[in-house]
Design a protein around this motif. Structure first.
Motif, PDB file in Angstrom:
ATOM      1  N   ARG A   3       0.859  -1.183   0.000  1.00 22.02           N
ATOM      2  CA  ARG A   3       0.000   0.000   0.000  1.00 22.02           C
ATOM      3  C   ARG A   3       0.897   1.235   0.000  1.00 22.02           C
ATOM      4  N   GLU A  42      -5.561   5.078 -12.198  1.00 20.06           N
ATOM      5  CA  GLU A  42      -6.184   3.747 -12.276  1.00 20.06           C
ATOM      6  C   GLU A  42      -5.960   3.131 -13.658  1.00 20.06           C
ATOM      7  N   THR A  49      -4.028  -4.139  -9.622  1.00 20.43           N
ATOM      8  CA  THR A  49      -3.699  -2.995  -8.779  1.00 20.43           C
ATOM      9  C   THR A  49      -4.934  -2.112  -8.670  1.00 20.43           C
ATOM     10  N   THR A  50      -5.229  -1.660  -7.473  1.00 17.96           N
ATOM     11  CA  THR A  50      -6.374  -0.767  -7.301  1.00 17.96           C
ATOM     12  C   THR A  50      -5.906   0.575  -6.745  1.00 17.96           C
ATOM     13  N   VAL A  51      -6.660   1.603  -7.067  1.00 19.21           N
ATOM     14  CA  VAL A  51      -6.397   2.948  -6.566  1.00 19.21           C
ATOM     15  C   VAL A  51      -7.579   3.328  -5.689  1.00 19.21           C
ATOM     16  N   GLU A  52      -7.308   3.523  -4.418  1.00 19.06           N
ATOM     17  CA  GLU A  52      -8.354   3.882  -3.462  1.00 19.06           C
ATOM     18  C   GLU A  52      -8.292   5.380  -3.185  1.00 19.06           C
ATOM     19  N   VAL A  67      -2.487   3.380  -3.449  1.00 17.51           N
ATOM     20  CA  VAL A  67      -2.351   2.348  -4.463  1.00 17.51           C
ATOM     21  C   VAL A  67      -2.117   1.022  -3.743  1.00 17.51           C
ATOM     22  N   THR A  69      -1.266  -2.858  -4.358  1.00 13.82           N
ATOM     23  CA  THR A  69      -0.665  -3.584  -5.464  1.00 13.82           C
ATOM     24  C   THR A  69       0.308  -4.661  -4.987  1.00 13.82           C
TER      25      THR A  69
END
Length: 94
Positions: A3, A42, A49-52, A67, A69
């Motif tokens: 993170r 994103e 991989t996610t972008v919060e 991020v 990942t």
């Protein structure tokens, strides 16, 4: 999972040697660039991989993202840097 958190913000210091035609963004352009940052990021990261983003940003002058990942820190830093540059923004790793 790794993170990595970042804060994107806008700063205008005038034209530079690298960008001699750089001009100051309007407040609306700044708001648009900050809103686009998580969306563009994103699209730039690898699958899985996610972008919060927080539902409420801490302030209106920046955009915070995390991020999540399996990728290493250096590669994510590079993707974030390219995304920030494309939007004429600056970033701070949190």
């Amino acid at each position: 999972m790794n993170r990595f958190s970042y804060r994107a913000y806008y700063a205008y210091d005038g034209p530079s040697h690298a960008d001699p035609f750089r001009s100051e963004k309007t407040p609306n352009e700044v708001a648009e660039a900050l809103a686009r940052f998580p969306i563009d990021l994103e699209h730039r990261v690898d699958g899985g991989t996610t972008v919060e983003t927080p539902t409420v940003q801490p302030d209106s002058q920046s955009s915070h993202v995390t991020v999540v990942t399996l990728a290493d820190e250096r590669s994510i830093d590079e993707v974030v840097k390219k995304c920030l540059n494309s939007l004429d923004l600056f970033g701070q790793k949190l």
